[in-house]
Design a protein around this motif. Sequence first.
Motif, PDB file in Angstrom:
ATOM      1  N   LYS A   1      -0.078  14.062   0.082  1.00  0.00           N
ATOM      2  CA  LYS A   1       0.408  13.219  -1.014  1.00  0.00           C
ATOM      3  C   LYS A   1       1.690  12.504  -0.617  1.00  0.00           C
ATOM      4  O   LYS A   1       1.918  11.349  -1.011  1.00  0.00           O
ATOM      5  CB  LYS A   1       0.627  14.066  -2.274  1.00  0.00           C
ATOM      6  N   LEU A   2       2.530  13.162   0.159  1.00  0.00           N
ATOM      7  CA  LEU A   2       3.767  12.538   0.610  1.00  0.00           C
ATOM      8  C   LEU A   2       3.477  11.354   1.520  1.00  0.00           C
ATOM      9  O   LEU A   2       4.089  10.292   1.404  1.00  0.00           O
ATOM     10  CB  LEU A   2       4.635  13.572   1.324  1.00  0.00           C
ATOM     11  N   LYS A   3       2.515  11.519   2.427  1.00  0.00           N
ATOM     12  CA  LYS A   3       2.133  10.424   3.324  1.00  0.00           C
ATOM     13  C   LYS A   3       1.550   9.255   2.542  1.00  0.00           C
ATOM     14  O   LYS A   3       1.849   8.087   2.832  1.00  0.00           O
ATOM     15  CB  LYS A   3       1.124  10.925   4.361  1.00  0.00           C
ATOM     16  N   ALA A   4       0.703   9.554   1.541  1.00  0.00           N
ATOM     17  CA  ALA A   4       0.101   8.496   0.731  1.00  0.00           C
ATOM     18  C   ALA A   4       1.176   7.748  -0.051  1.00  0.00           C
ATOM     19  O   ALA A   4       1.139   6.513  -0.170  1.00  0.00           O
ATOM     20  CB  ALA A   4      -0.939   9.086  -0.221  1.00  0.00           C
ATOM     21  N   PHE A   5       2.140   8.494  -0.576  1.00  0.00           N
ATOM     22  CA  PHE A   5       3.230   7.865  -1.322  1.00  0.00           C
ATOM     23  C   PHE A   5       4.067   6.981  -0.418  1.00  0.00           C
ATOM     24  O   PHE A   5       4.408   5.846  -0.775  1.00  0.00           O
ATOM     25  CB  PHE A   5       4.098   8.943  -1.967  1.00  0.00           C
ATOM     26  N   GLU A   6       4.397   7.470   0.750  1.00  0.00           N
ATOM     27  CA  GLU A   6       5.222   6.696   1.684  1.00  0.00           C
ATOM     28  C   GLU A   6       4.513   5.400   2.083  1.00  0.00           C
ATOM     29  O   GLU A   6       5.123   4.324   2.130  1.00  0.00           O
ATOM     30  CB  GLU A   6       5.533   7.537   2.920  1.00  0.00           C
ATOM     31  N   SER A   7       3.207   5.482   2.332  1.00  0.00           N
ATOM     32  CA  SER A   7       2.427   4.300   2.695  1.00  0.00           C
ATOM     33  C   SER A   7       2.399   3.283   1.557  1.00  0.00           C
ATOM     34  O   SER A   7       2.594   2.080   1.769  1.00  0.00           O
ATOM     35  CB  SER A   7       1.001   4.711   3.078  1.00  0.00           C
ATOM     36  N   ALA A   8       2.161   3.761   0.333  1.00  0.00           N
ATOM     37  CA  ALA A   8       2.102   2.870  -0.821  1.00  0.00           C
ATOM     38  C   ALA A   8       3.466   2.239  -1.095  1.00  0.00           C
ATOM     39  O   ALA A   8       3.557   1.055  -1.448  1.00  0.00           O
ATOM     40  CB  ALA A   8       1.619   3.632  -2.051  1.00  0.00           C
ATOM     41  N   ALA A   9       4.537   3.019  -0.926  1.00  0.00           N
ATOM     42  CA  ALA A   9       5.886   2.483  -1.126  1.00  0.00           C
ATOM     43  C   ALA A   9       6.183   1.385  -0.120  1.00  0.00           C
ATOM     44  O   ALA A   9       6.820   0.371  -0.451  1.00  0.00           O
ATOM     45  CB  ALA A   9       6.917   3.601  -1.020  1.00  0.00           C
ATOM     46  N   ASN A  10       5.709   1.552   1.103  1.00  0.00           N
ATOM     47  CA  ASN A  10       5.919   0.525   2.122  1.00  0.00           C
ATOM     48  C   ASN A  10       5.171  -0.756   1.782  1.00  0.00           C
ATOM     49  O   ASN A  10       5.634  -1.856   2.117  1.00  0.00           O
ATOM     50  CB  ASN A  10       5.499   1.050   3.494  1.00  0.00           C
ATOM     51  N   ASP A  11       4.017  -0.645   1.113  1.00  0.00           N
ATOM     52  CA  ASP A  11       3.307  -1.838   0.653  1.00  0.00           C
ATOM     53  C   ASP A  11       4.170  -2.628  -0.325  1.00  0.00           C
ATOM     54  O   ASP A  11       4.250  -3.859  -0.263  1.00  0.00           O
ATOM     55  CB  ASP A  11       1.983  -1.456  -0.014  1.00  0.00           C
ATOM     56  N   LEU A  12       4.800  -1.915  -1.247  1.00  0.00           N
ATOM     57  CA  LEU A  12       5.690  -2.558  -2.210  1.00  0.00           C
ATOM     58  C   LEU A  12       6.876  -3.197  -1.506  1.00  0.00           C
ATOM     59  O   LEU A  12       7.260  -4.342  -1.811  1.00  0.00           O
ATOM     60  CB  LEU A  12       6.173  -1.538  -3.243  1.00  0.00           C
ATOM     61  N   ILE A  13       7.459  -2.471  -0.581  1.00  0.00           N
ATOM     62  CA  ILE A  13       8.629  -2.978   0.139  1.00  0.00           C
ATOM     63  C   ILE A  13       8.296  -4.279   0.866  1.00  0.00           C
ATOM     64  O   ILE A  13       9.071  -5.243   0.828  1.00  0.00           O
ATOM     65  CB  ILE A  13       9.145  -1.908   1.132  1.00  0.00           C
ATOM     66  N   ARG A  14       7.136  -4.334   1.499  1.00  0.00           N
ATOM     67  CA  ARG A  14       6.761  -5.547   2.226  1.00  0.00           C
ATOM     68  C   ARG A  14       6.641  -6.753   1.289  1.00  0.00           C
ATOM     69  O   ARG A  14       7.068  -7.858   1.631  1.00  0.00           O
ATOM     70  CB  ARG A  14       5.447  -5.321   2.979  1.00  0.00           C
ATOM     71  N   GLN A  15       6.056  -6.549   0.109  1.00  0.00           N
ATOM     72  CA  GLN A  15       5.933  -7.660  -0.835  1.00  0.00           C
ATOM     73  C   GLN A  15       7.288  -8.050  -1.405  1.00  0.00           C
ATOM     74  O   GLN A  15       7.563  -9.231  -1.635  1.00  0.00           O
ATOM     75  CB  GLN A  15       4.962  -7.297  -1.961  1.00  0.00           C
ATOM     76  N   ALA A  16       8.145  -7.065  -1.637  1.00  0.00           N
ATOM     77  CA  ALA A  16       9.483  -7.367  -2.151  1.00  0.00           C
ATOM     78  C   ALA A  16      10.282  -8.177  -1.140  1.00  0.00           C
ATOM     79  O   ALA A  16      11.076  -9.058  -1.514  1.00  0.00           O
ATOM     80  CB  ALA A  16      10.214  -6.073  -2.495  1.00  0.00           C
ATOM     81  N   GLU A  17      10.075  -7.893   0.129  1.00  0.00           N
ATOM     82  CA  GLU A  17      10.780  -8.640   1.174  1.00  0.00           C
ATOM     83  C   GLU A  17      10.410 -10.117   1.142  1.00  0.00           C
ATOM     84  O   GLU A  17      11.239 -10.980   1.427  1.00  0.00           O
ATOM     85  CB  GLU A  17      10.473  -8.030   2.542  1.00  0.00           C
ATOM     86  N   VAL A  18       9.172 -10.421   0.787  1.00  0.00           N
ATOM     87  CA  VAL A  18       8.756 -11.817   0.663  1.00  0.00           C
ATOM     88  C   VAL A  18       9.559 -12.505  -0.441  1.00  0.00           C
ATOM     89  O   VAL A  18       9.993 -13.647  -0.298  1.00  0.00           O
ATOM     90  CB  VAL A  18       7.237 -11.915   0.367  1.00  0.00           C
ATOM     91  N   ILE A  19       9.776 -11.795  -1.549  1.00  0.00           N
ATOM     92  CA  ILE A  19      10.523 -12.379  -2.668  1.00  0.00           C
ATOM     93  C   ILE A  19      11.950 -12.694  -2.250  1.00  0.00           C
ATOM     94  O   ILE A  19      12.454 -13.793  -2.471  1.00  0.00           O
ATOM     95  CB  ILE A  19      10.531 -11.441  -3.888  1.00  0.00           C
ATOM     96  N   TYR A  20      12.633 -11.721  -1.639  1.00  0.00           N
ATOM     97  CA  TYR A  20      14.037 -11.984  -1.346  1.00  0.00           C
ATOM     98  C   TYR A  20      14.227 -12.891  -0.134  1.00  0.00           C
ATOM     99  O   TYR A  20      15.329 -13.396   0.110  1.00  0.00           O
ATOM    100  CB  TYR A  20      14.874 -10.707  -1.255  1.00  0.00           C
ATOM    101  N   ASN A  21      13.159 -13.153   0.609  1.00  0.00           N
ATOM    102  CA  ASN A  21      13.235 -14.161   1.663  1.00  0.00           C
ATOM    103  C   ASN A  21      12.999 -15.568   1.116  1.00  0.00           C
ATOM    104  O   ASN A  21      13.122 -16.546   1.846  1.00  0.00           O
ATOM    105  CB  ASN A  21      12.242 -13.848   2.782  1.00  0.00           C
ATOM    106  N   GLY A  22      12.636 -15.652  -0.184  1.00  0.00           N
ATOM    107  CA  GLY A  22      12.663 -16.924  -0.876  1.00  0.00           C
ATOM    108  C   GLY A  22      11.367 -17.682  -1.021  1.00  0.00           C
ATOM    109  O   GLY A  22      11.295 -18.645  -1.786  1.00  0.00           O
TER     110      GLY A  22
END
Length: 266
Positions: free
Chosen positions: A222-243
């Motif tokens: 479950k920890l691995k699944a959570f970490e992977s899913a969180a990284n998906d969110l982080i990648r999309q958030a990076e697109v937002i703050y890159n403009g």
Amino acid sequence: LLLAVGLLIADVNTQIGLTKKEIQGVEYIQPLRNLLQHMAQHRGLTNALKNGNAAVAPKVAEKKKLVEQDVATINDTNGRLDAVLGLSQQWIQIRDKWNVLKTEVADIDAASSFTRHSNLLGEIKQLMIQASEKSGLRLDAELDSSYLGHEVSAGLPDLLETMGVLRGRGAGIISTGSASDAQQITIQVLTGRVKKGVADTVMSLNKTAEFNPALGSEISEKLKAFESAANDLIRQAEVIYNGDISGMDSGQFFATASASIGAGYK
């Protein structure tokens, strides 16, 4: 992950002979985590709605119903456990503030709605910590139980709330079609907090595995699944703050964020 850790605390309680009061603390916290999850979703969807995404209106109504169900459950749990934990005053304040917010939310602006939701979520997290402390979950001398108790009452809820704020802010920005410099900075700061929170959670729960391999094997997947899913969110958030959000969809961003947060609650 939060649910799995909570269930593991019950197992630890049995193994090391913790008290009935500590078990009741877990029982009190578990419905609060449901409320934390559903109210955060209501906040984010409401923010998207107020920023122009009318398509999410049915989902806002759906989350409101879930929050109401959670409130009813906690009313019952609080009634049964008040003699042990003595948290009725704190819970009633939260419940009453929600009752006011739900009647006023249609008439306030997006920023006010987000702030009032967030303030309530902060009070819910504080109530979880108080329940943990009053039941003795955070005072246990066993290292593995201590780490688990911290993650249930504070660590994971704090991280999931930050992810919820990122979800709501991000979906709202995407709904408007553009991100100001200030908004980009906000998303970047929130993303950095999520990155640190995920790293801290992994470290904390891995320490449990070091001292209690049996418990570690229970939560590792479950920890691995959570970490992977969180990284998906982080990648999309990076697109937002890159403009460059021209190709982004607020509903898809909200769904990705919800999946990552959901992985933390399972």
